[in-house]
Design an enzyme around this catalytic site. Structure first.
Site, short mmCIF file in Angstrom:
data_model
loop_
_atom_site.label_atom_id
_atom_site.label_comp_id
_atom_site.label_asym_id
_atom_site.label_seq_id
_atom_site.Cartn_x
_atom_site.Cartn_y
_atom_site.Cartn_z
N ASN A 7 -38.59 66.20 -40.40
CA ASN A 7 -39.59 65.33 -39.79
C ASN A 7 -38.95 64.75 -38.54
O ASN A 7 -38.19 63.78 -38.60
CB ASN A 7 -39.97 64.23 -40.80
N ARG A 89 -42.84 68.77 -40.27
CA ARG A 89 -44.03 67.93 -40.20
C ARG A 89 -44.55 67.89 -38.76
O ARG A 89 -43.78 67.70 -37.83
CB ARG A 89 -43.65 66.51 -40.63
N HIS A 178 -52.25 61.37 -42.24
CA HIS A 178 -51.78 61.25 -43.64
C HIS A 178 -52.35 62.34 -44.54
O HIS A 178 -52.40 62.18 -45.76
CB HIS A 178 -52.17 59.90 -44.27
N ARG A 239 -51.22 47.64 -36.30
CA ARG A 239 -52.43 48.14 -35.64
C ARG A 239 -53.64 47.31 -36.05
O ARG A 239 -53.77 46.93 -37.22
CB ARG A 239 -52.69 49.60 -36.00
N GLU A 384 -44.88 63.43 -49.73
CA GLU A 384 -45.31 64.33 -48.66
C GLU A 384 -44.34 65.49 -48.48
O GLU A 384 -44.76 66.61 -48.20
CB GLU A 384 -45.44 63.53 -47.35
#
Ligand code: ADP
Length: 403
Positions: A7, A89, A178, A239, A384
Protein backbone atom coordinates in the site's frame (compact mmCIF):
# COMPACT_ATOMS: atom_id res chain seq x y z
CA UNK A 1 1.34 -19.45 -1.88
CA UNK A 2 3.00 -16.35 -0.36
CA UNK A 3 1.68 -12.94 -1.35
CA UNK A 4 3.24 -9.55 -0.67
CA UNK A 5 0.69 -6.76 -0.27
CA UNK A 6 1.83 -3.19 -0.91
CA UNK A 7 0.00 0.00 0.00
CA UNK A 8 2.13 2.83 -1.34
CA UNK A 9 1.50 6.43 -0.31
CA UNK A 10 3.43 9.52 -1.33
CA UNK A 11 5.90 9.23 1.56
CA UNK A 12 5.07 5.81 2.98
CA UNK A 13 4.88 2.21 1.85
CA UNK A 14 3.03 -0.30 3.99
CA UNK A 15 3.69 -3.98 3.37
CA UNK A 16 2.33 -7.33 4.51
CA UNK A 17 3.53 -10.80 3.65
CA UNK A 18 0.78 -13.41 3.88
CA UNK A 19 0.78 -17.18 3.65
CA UNK A 20 -2.35 -17.89 1.66
CA UNK A 21 -2.39 -21.61 2.31
CA UNK A 22 -3.45 -20.78 5.86
CA UNK A 23 -4.48 -17.16 5.25
CA UNK A 24 -2.11 -16.01 7.97
CA UNK A 25 0.12 -12.99 8.30
CA UNK A 26 3.85 -13.75 8.21
CA UNK A 27 5.25 -10.24 8.62
CA UNK A 28 4.25 -6.64 8.15
CA UNK A 29 5.59 -3.13 8.46
CA UNK A 30 5.73 0.38 7.15
CA UNK A 31 8.38 2.38 5.34
CA UNK A 32 7.72 5.84 6.71
CA UNK A 33 8.97 9.28 5.71
CA UNK A 34 10.35 8.07 2.37
CA UNK A 35 12.59 10.78 0.92
CA UNK A 36 12.29 12.92 4.05
CA UNK A 37 14.65 13.45 6.98
CA UNK A 38 15.06 10.36 9.22
CA UNK A 39 13.11 7.78 7.21
CA UNK A 40 12.39 4.52 9.04
CA UNK A 41 11.14 1.03 8.23
CA UNK A 42 9.26 -0.99 10.82
CA UNK A 43 9.16 -4.80 10.67
CA UNK A 44 6.82 -6.92 12.77
CA UNK A 45 7.11 -10.70 12.77
CA UNK A 46 6.73 -13.54 15.25
CA UNK A 47 5.58 -11.17 17.98
CA UNK A 48 8.68 -8.96 17.67
CA UNK A 49 9.15 -5.50 16.19
CA UNK A 50 12.34 -4.10 14.68
CA UNK A 51 13.03 -0.70 13.23
CA UNK A 52 15.53 -0.05 10.42
CA UNK A 53 16.91 2.97 8.63
CA UNK A 54 14.46 4.00 5.90
CA UNK A 55 14.69 4.80 2.21
CA UNK A 56 15.31 7.74 -0.12
CA UNK A 57 12.69 6.66 -2.64
CA UNK A 58 10.09 3.95 -3.29
CA UNK A 59 12.45 1.72 -5.24
CA UNK A 60 14.95 1.73 -2.41
CA UNK A 61 12.10 1.10 0.05
CA UNK A 62 11.05 -2.05 -1.84
CA UNK A 63 14.66 -3.23 -1.99
CA UNK A 64 15.09 -2.69 1.73
CA UNK A 65 11.85 -4.48 2.57
CA UNK A 66 12.97 -7.49 0.52
CA UNK A 67 16.37 -7.47 2.20
CA UNK A 68 14.66 -7.41 5.59
CA UNK A 69 12.31 -10.27 4.64
CA UNK A 70 15.18 -12.53 3.46
CA UNK A 71 17.70 -11.52 6.14
CA UNK A 72 19.75 -14.52 7.27
CA UNK A 73 19.11 -14.02 10.99
CA UNK A 74 15.84 -12.17 11.23
CA UNK A 75 14.13 -12.89 7.90
CA UNK A 76 10.90 -14.84 7.39
CA UNK A 77 11.68 -16.26 3.93
CA UNK A 78 14.85 -17.71 2.41
CA UNK A 79 14.70 -15.96 -0.96
CA UNK A 80 12.55 -13.67 -3.14
CA UNK A 81 11.47 -16.72 -5.12
CA UNK A 82 9.18 -17.65 -2.25
CA UNK A 83 7.01 -14.63 -3.06
CA UNK A 84 4.49 -15.83 -5.65
CA UNK A 85 2.86 -12.48 -6.43
CA UNK A 86 2.41 -8.90 -5.29
CA UNK A 87 -0.92 -7.16 -4.72
CA UNK A 88 -1.06 -3.36 -4.83
CA UNK A 89 -3.75 -1.18 -3.34
CA UNK A 90 -5.05 1.48 -5.73
CA UNK A 91 -7.38 4.18 -4.47
CA UNK A 92 -9.06 5.25 -7.72
CA UNK A 93 -9.99 2.86 -10.52
CA UNK A 94 -12.46 5.39 -11.97
CA UNK A 95 -14.63 4.21 -14.85
CA UNK A 96 -11.83 2.01 -16.19
CA UNK A 97 -11.27 -0.71 -13.59
CA UNK A 98 -14.29 -2.67 -12.42
CA UNK A 99 -12.31 -5.47 -10.78
CA UNK A 100 -8.83 -6.43 -9.60
CA UNK A 101 -6.48 -6.53 -12.58
CA UNK A 102 -3.13 -8.03 -13.57
CA UNK A 103 -0.62 -5.18 -13.87
CA UNK A 104 1.24 -4.39 -17.09
CA UNK A 105 2.65 -1.12 -18.42
CA UNK A 106 -0.71 -0.06 -19.88
CA UNK A 107 -2.47 -0.64 -16.55
CA UNK A 108 0.11 1.50 -14.74
CA UNK A 109 -0.36 4.27 -17.32
CA UNK A 110 -4.13 4.14 -16.88
CA UNK A 111 -3.75 4.32 -13.09
CA UNK A 112 -1.57 7.38 -13.56
CA UNK A 113 -4.13 8.85 -15.94
CA UNK A 114 -6.73 8.63 -13.18
CA UNK A 115 -4.53 10.75 -10.87
CA UNK A 116 -6.65 13.83 -11.47
CA UNK A 117 -9.33 12.18 -9.36
CA UNK A 118 -6.97 11.00 -6.59
CA UNK A 119 -3.93 13.27 -6.80
CA UNK A 120 -2.52 12.24 -3.42
CA UNK A 121 -2.89 8.51 -3.97
CA UNK A 122 -2.81 7.20 -7.54
CA UNK A 123 0.64 8.61 -8.46
CA UNK A 124 2.08 7.01 -5.32
CA UNK A 125 0.30 3.69 -6.01
CA UNK A 126 1.76 3.67 -9.54
CA UNK A 127 5.19 4.56 -8.15
CA UNK A 128 5.02 1.48 -5.90
CA UNK A 129 4.20 -0.71 -8.92
CA UNK A 130 7.05 0.67 -11.02
CA UNK A 131 9.46 0.16 -8.11
CA UNK A 132 8.35 -3.49 -7.68
CA UNK A 133 8.60 -4.13 -11.42
CA UNK A 134 12.16 -2.86 -11.39
CA UNK A 135 13.23 -4.87 -8.37
CA UNK A 136 11.23 -8.05 -9.10
CA UNK A 137 10.49 -8.01 -12.85
CA UNK A 138 9.36 -11.63 -13.05
CA UNK A 139 6.85 -11.68 -10.21
CA UNK A 140 3.21 -11.13 -11.25
CA UNK A 141 1.60 -8.02 -9.82
CA UNK A 142 -2.08 -7.32 -9.30
CA UNK A 143 -3.89 -4.02 -8.74
CA UNK A 144 -6.81 -4.01 -6.30
CA UNK A 145 -9.00 -0.91 -6.50
CA UNK A 146 -10.87 0.74 -3.60
CA UNK A 147 -13.55 1.79 -6.08
CA UNK A 148 -14.05 -1.51 -7.92
CA UNK A 149 -16.66 -2.98 -5.56
CA UNK A 150 -18.90 0.00 -6.28
CA UNK A 151 -18.79 -0.52 -10.06
CA UNK A 152 -22.13 -2.35 -9.72
CA UNK A 153 -23.98 0.80 -8.60
CA UNK A 154 -26.87 1.66 -10.93
CA UNK A 155 -26.83 4.95 -12.84
CA UNK A 156 -29.42 6.51 -10.56
CA UNK A 157 -27.06 5.99 -7.59
CA UNK A 158 -23.77 7.10 -9.12
CA UNK A 159 -24.96 10.02 -11.26
CA UNK A 160 -25.03 13.58 -9.95
CA UNK A 161 -27.85 15.62 -11.44
CA UNK A 162 -25.48 17.86 -13.35
CA UNK A 163 -25.67 18.56 -17.08
CA UNK A 164 -25.41 15.18 -18.80
CA UNK A 165 -22.85 16.51 -21.28
CA UNK A 166 -20.52 17.40 -18.40
CA UNK A 167 -20.93 13.97 -16.85
CA UNK A 168 -20.00 12.41 -20.20
CA UNK A 169 -17.12 14.74 -20.92
CA UNK A 170 -15.49 14.85 -17.47
CA UNK A 171 -16.75 11.57 -15.97
CA UNK A 172 -17.94 13.45 -12.90
CA UNK A 173 -19.91 10.88 -10.88
CA UNK A 174 -19.85 8.96 -7.63
CA UNK A 175 -17.08 6.36 -7.46
CA UNK A 176 -17.04 5.61 -3.72
CA UNK A 177 -14.15 4.15 -1.71
CA UNK A 178 -13.29 1.50 0.93
CA UNK A 179 -14.66 -1.04 -1.57
CA UNK A 180 -12.22 -3.74 -0.51
CA UNK A 181 -13.35 -3.38 3.11
CA UNK A 182 -17.08 -3.41 2.29
CA UNK A 183 -16.54 -6.47 0.07
CA UNK A 184 -14.57 -8.28 2.79
CA UNK A 185 -17.15 -7.67 5.53
CA UNK A 186 -20.12 -8.71 3.38
CA UNK A 187 -18.29 -11.96 2.58
CA UNK A 188 -17.69 -12.48 6.28
CA UNK A 189 -21.35 -11.69 6.94
CA UNK A 190 -22.41 -14.32 4.37
CA UNK A 191 -20.14 -16.81 6.14
CA UNK A 192 -21.66 -16.18 9.59
CA UNK A 193 -25.21 -16.13 8.19
CA UNK A 194 -24.39 -19.36 6.36
CA UNK A 195 -25.69 -17.90 3.11
CA UNK A 196 -24.37 -17.46 -0.39
CA UNK A 197 -23.00 -13.90 -0.56
CA UNK A 198 -25.12 -13.42 -3.72
CA UNK A 199 -28.24 -13.56 -1.55
CA UNK A 200 -27.05 -11.24 1.23
CA UNK A 201 -28.43 -7.73 1.71
CA UNK A 202 -26.65 -5.41 4.14
CA UNK A 203 -25.83 -1.88 5.13
CA UNK A 204 -22.10 -1.87 5.86
CA UNK A 205 -20.66 1.00 7.89
CA UNK A 206 -16.90 1.44 7.59
CA UNK A 207 -16.26 4.10 10.22
CA UNK A 208 -12.66 5.08 10.81
CA UNK A 209 -10.73 8.24 10.23
CA UNK A 210 -12.29 8.17 6.79
CA UNK A 211 -15.76 6.65 6.70
CA UNK A 212 -18.25 5.33 4.20
CA UNK A 213 -21.60 3.59 4.35
CA UNK A 214 -22.65 1.15 1.61
CA UNK A 215 -25.95 -0.40 0.60
CA UNK A 216 -25.41 -3.98 -0.54
CA UNK A 217 -28.06 -5.94 -2.44
CA UNK A 218 -27.47 -9.58 -3.33
CA UNK A 219 -23.81 -9.17 -2.40
CA UNK A 220 -23.27 -6.16 -4.70
CA UNK A 221 -22.83 -2.48 -3.89
CA UNK A 222 -25.89 -0.53 -5.04
CA UNK A 223 -25.06 2.77 -3.35
CA UNK A 224 -22.33 4.26 -1.20
CA UNK A 225 -21.83 7.50 0.68
CA UNK A 226 -18.46 8.68 -0.68
CA UNK A 227 -18.60 10.40 -4.02
CA UNK A 228 -16.28 11.60 -6.76
CA UNK A 229 -13.79 11.93 -3.91
CA UNK A 230 -13.77 10.75 -0.28
CA UNK A 231 -14.98 14.18 0.86
CA UNK A 232 -18.64 13.31 0.38
CA UNK A 233 -20.78 11.37 2.83
CA UNK A 234 -20.77 11.16 6.61
CA UNK A 235 -18.85 13.39 9.04
CA UNK A 236 -15.29 12.05 9.40
CA UNK A 237 -12.12 12.68 11.43
CA UNK A 238 -11.11 15.78 9.47
CA UNK A 239 -13.59 15.82 6.55
CA UNK A 240 -16.85 17.70 6.66
CA UNK A 241 -18.78 15.09 4.67
CA UNK A 242 -21.90 16.27 2.81
CA UNK A 243 -22.09 20.01 2.48
CA UNK A 244 -23.99 22.55 0.34
CA UNK A 245 -21.50 23.46 -2.45
CA UNK A 246 -22.43 27.11 -1.89
CA UNK A 247 -20.45 26.92 1.36
CA UNK A 248 -17.30 26.69 -0.79
CA UNK A 249 -18.11 29.92 -2.60
CA UNK A 250 -19.08 31.58 0.71
CA UNK A 251 -15.79 30.60 2.38
CA UNK A 252 -13.76 31.61 -0.70
CA UNK A 253 -15.16 35.11 -0.65
CA UNK A 254 -15.22 35.64 3.14
CA UNK A 255 -11.79 34.15 3.88
CA UNK A 256 -10.30 35.38 0.63
CA UNK A 257 -9.19 31.84 -0.23
CA UNK A 258 -8.98 29.86 -3.47
CA UNK A 259 -11.22 26.87 -4.16
CA UNK A 260 -8.22 24.59 -3.65
CA UNK A 261 -7.56 26.12 -0.25
CA UNK A 262 -11.18 25.70 0.83
CA UNK A 263 -11.25 22.07 -0.38
CA UNK A 264 -8.07 21.42 1.55
CA UNK A 265 -9.79 22.92 4.61
CA UNK A 266 -12.91 20.76 4.12
CA UNK A 267 -10.71 17.67 3.82
CA UNK A 268 -8.21 18.33 6.58
CA UNK A 269 -9.54 20.82 9.12
CA UNK A 270 -13.23 19.99 9.52
CA UNK A 271 -15.18 16.96 10.76
CA UNK A 272 -14.55 15.89 14.37
CA UNK A 273 -11.44 18.07 14.51
CA UNK A 274 -13.05 21.22 13.18
CA UNK A 275 -16.22 21.05 15.25
CA UNK A 276 -14.65 19.89 18.53
CA UNK A 277 -11.46 21.90 18.28
CA UNK A 278 -9.96 18.99 20.24
CA UNK A 279 -8.91 16.20 17.90
CA UNK A 280 -9.76 14.24 14.76
CA UNK A 281 -9.40 11.09 16.86
CA UNK A 282 -12.68 9.63 18.08
CA UNK A 283 -11.20 8.44 21.38
CA UNK A 284 -9.79 11.86 22.22
CA UNK A 285 -13.03 13.60 21.25
CA UNK A 286 -15.02 11.13 23.35
CA UNK A 287 -12.74 11.75 26.35
CA UNK A 288 -13.24 15.50 26.01
CA UNK A 289 -17.03 15.09 25.66
CA UNK A 290 -17.19 12.91 28.78
CA UNK A 291 -15.20 15.62 30.57
CA UNK A 292 -17.91 18.15 29.71
CA UNK A 293 -16.56 19.72 26.52
CA UNK A 294 -19.75 20.79 24.68
CA UNK A 295 -18.16 21.19 21.27
CA UNK A 296 -16.66 17.71 21.50
CA UNK A 297 -20.12 16.35 22.32
CA UNK A 298 -21.58 18.26 19.40
CA UNK A 299 -18.94 16.83 17.03
CA UNK A 300 -19.82 13.28 18.12
CA UNK A 301 -23.53 14.05 17.74
CA UNK A 302 -22.95 15.28 14.19
CA UNK A 303 -20.97 12.17 13.27
CA UNK A 304 -23.51 9.73 14.71
CA UNK A 305 -26.47 11.61 13.21
CA UNK A 306 -24.90 11.63 9.75
CA UNK A 307 -24.29 7.85 9.89
CA UNK A 308 -27.85 7.26 11.16
CA UNK A 309 -29.26 9.22 8.20
CA UNK A 310 -27.29 7.13 5.69
CA UNK A 311 -28.36 3.88 7.35
CA UNK A 312 -31.98 5.06 7.22
CA UNK A 313 -31.80 6.01 3.57
CA UNK A 314 -30.17 2.71 2.64
CA UNK A 315 -32.83 0.76 4.56
CA UNK A 316 -35.27 2.53 2.23
CA UNK A 317 -33.11 1.75 -0.84
CA UNK A 318 -32.91 -1.94 0.09
CA UNK A 319 -36.49 -2.19 1.40
CA UNK A 320 -35.09 -3.59 4.64
CA UNK A 321 -31.96 -5.66 5.02
CA UNK A 322 -30.51 -8.81 6.63
CA UNK A 323 -27.97 -6.90 8.68
CA UNK A 324 -26.23 -3.69 9.59
CA UNK A 325 -22.47 -4.20 9.90
CA UNK A 326 -19.97 -2.01 11.75
CA UNK A 327 -16.30 -2.03 10.82
CA UNK A 328 -13.26 0.32 10.72
CA UNK A 329 -11.40 1.79 13.72
CA UNK A 330 -14.48 3.43 15.24
CA UNK A 331 -17.08 0.94 13.98
CA UNK A 332 -15.14 -1.99 15.41
CA UNK A 333 -14.07 -0.42 18.68
CA UNK A 334 -16.47 2.22 19.89
CA UNK A 335 -19.55 0.79 21.60
CA UNK A 336 -20.57 4.38 22.40
CA UNK A 337 -20.58 5.38 18.73
CA UNK A 338 -22.61 2.31 17.73
CA UNK A 339 -25.16 2.93 20.48
CA UNK A 340 -25.49 6.59 19.57
CA UNK A 341 -25.91 5.83 15.86
CA UNK A 342 -28.58 3.17 16.40
CA UNK A 343 -30.62 4.75 19.18
CA UNK A 344 -34.36 5.17 18.46
CA UNK A 345 -34.50 3.00 15.38
CA UNK A 346 -36.77 0.33 16.90
CA UNK A 347 -39.65 1.22 14.60
CA UNK A 348 -37.43 0.33 11.65
CA UNK A 349 -36.70 -3.10 13.13
CA UNK A 350 -33.27 -2.14 14.46
CA UNK A 351 -32.79 -2.98 18.15
CA UNK A 352 -29.33 -3.00 19.71
CA UNK A 353 -28.58 -5.29 22.66
CA UNK A 354 -26.71 -2.74 24.79
CA UNK A 355 -25.08 -5.37 26.96
CA UNK A 356 -23.76 -7.34 23.99
CA UNK A 357 -22.68 -4.07 22.40
CA UNK A 358 -20.71 -3.06 25.50
CA UNK A 359 -19.24 -6.50 26.19
CA UNK A 360 -18.11 -7.27 22.63
CA UNK A 361 -14.72 -8.91 22.18
CA UNK A 362 -12.33 -6.85 20.09
CA UNK A 363 -11.08 -8.37 16.86
CA UNK A 364 -13.93 -10.86 16.57
CA UNK A 365 -17.16 -11.11 14.63
CA UNK A 366 -19.88 -10.25 17.15
CA UNK A 367 -23.68 -10.26 16.92
CA UNK A 368 -24.85 -7.26 18.96
CA UNK A 369 -28.56 -7.00 18.08
CA UNK A 370 -31.33 -7.90 20.51
CA UNK A 371 -33.23 -11.15 19.91
CA UNK A 372 -36.31 -9.15 18.88
CA UNK A 373 -34.41 -7.06 16.33
CA UNK A 374 -35.76 -7.73 12.83
CA UNK A 375 -32.44 -6.63 11.40
CA UNK A 376 -29.29 -8.26 12.76
CA UNK A 377 -26.48 -5.98 13.86
CA UNK A 378 -22.88 -7.17 13.63
CA UNK A 379 -19.39 -5.96 14.40
CA UNK A 380 -17.07 -7.46 11.77
CA UNK A 381 -13.36 -6.55 11.90
CA UNK A 382 -12.20 -5.68 8.40
CA UNK A 383 -9.12 -7.16 6.74
CA UNK A 384 -8.47 -5.33 3.50
CA UNK A 385 -5.04 -6.90 3.04
CA UNK A 386 -6.45 -10.42 3.24
CA UNK A 387 -9.11 -9.51 0.68
CA UNK A 388 -6.40 -8.09 -1.58
CA UNK A 389 -4.29 -11.21 -1.17
CA UNK A 390 -7.29 -13.43 -2.03
CA UNK A 391 -7.83 -11.46 -5.24
CA UNK A 392 -4.14 -11.70 -6.08
CA UNK A 393 -4.17 -15.48 -5.59
CA UNK A 394 -7.20 -15.84 -7.85
CA UNK A 395 -5.68 -13.81 -10.67
CA UNK A 396 -2.34 -15.57 -10.45
CA UNK A 397 -4.05 -18.98 -10.52
CA UNK A 398 -5.94 -17.95 -13.68
CA UNK A 399 -2.68 -16.74 -15.19
CA UNK A 400 -0.96 -20.05 -14.46
CA UNK A 401 -3.87 -21.99 -15.98
CA UNK A 402 -3.76 -19.95 -19.17
CA UNK A 403 -0.04 -20.61 -19.64
P1 ADP B 1 -8.20 5.03 8.91
O1 ADP B 1 -9.44 5.53 8.23
O2 ADP B 1 -7.10 6.02 8.94
O3 ADP B 1 -7.80 3.62 8.48
P2 ADP B 1 -8.99 3.71 11.37
O4 ADP B 1 -9.96 2.79 10.71
O5 ADP B 1 -7.76 3.15 11.95
O6 ADP B 1 -8.63 4.93 10.43
O7 ADP B 1 -9.81 4.49 12.51
C1 ADP B 1 -9.23 5.46 13.30
C2 ADP B 1 -10.28 5.90 14.29
O8 ADP B 1 -10.65 4.77 15.09
C3 ADP B 1 -9.81 6.98 15.24
O9 ADP B 1 -10.78 8.00 15.32
C4 ADP B 1 -9.68 6.25 16.57
O10 ADP B 1 -9.97 7.09 17.66
C5 ADP B 1 -10.74 5.19 16.43
N1 ADP B 1 -10.44 4.08 17.35
C6 ADP B 1 -9.42 3.22 17.29
N2 ADP B 1 -9.43 2.40 18.37
C7 ADP B 1 -10.48 2.78 19.13
C8 ADP B 1 -11.03 2.36 20.37
N3 ADP B 1 -10.48 1.38 21.05
N4 ADP B 1 -12.14 2.99 20.80
C9 ADP B 1 -12.70 4.00 20.13
N5 ADP B 1 -12.23 4.46 18.96
C10 ADP B 1 -11.14 3.86 18.46
Amino acid sequence: MKILIINAGSSSLKYQLLDMKTETLIAKGNCEKIGLADPVISYKHDGKEDVFKGAKNHEEAIKKVLDILVDKDNGVIKSFDEIDAIGHRVVMGGWIFKESTLIDDKVIEQIEKLSEMAPLHNPANAMGMRACKKVMPNIPQVAIFDTAFHATMPEKAYMYAIKYEDYEKYRIRRYGAHGTSHRYVVQELARVLNKDVKSVNAVTCHIGNGSSITAIKNGESVDTSMGLTPLQGVVMGTRSGDIDPSVVQFLCSHKNQTVDEVLNYLNKECGLLGVSGVSSDHRETTKAAVGGNKRAKLALDLLAYSVKKYIGSYLAVLNGTDAIVFTGGIGENSAEAREQILENMENLGVVLDKEKNNNFKRGQVELISADNSKIKIYVIPTDEELMMARDTVQIVKKLKKSK
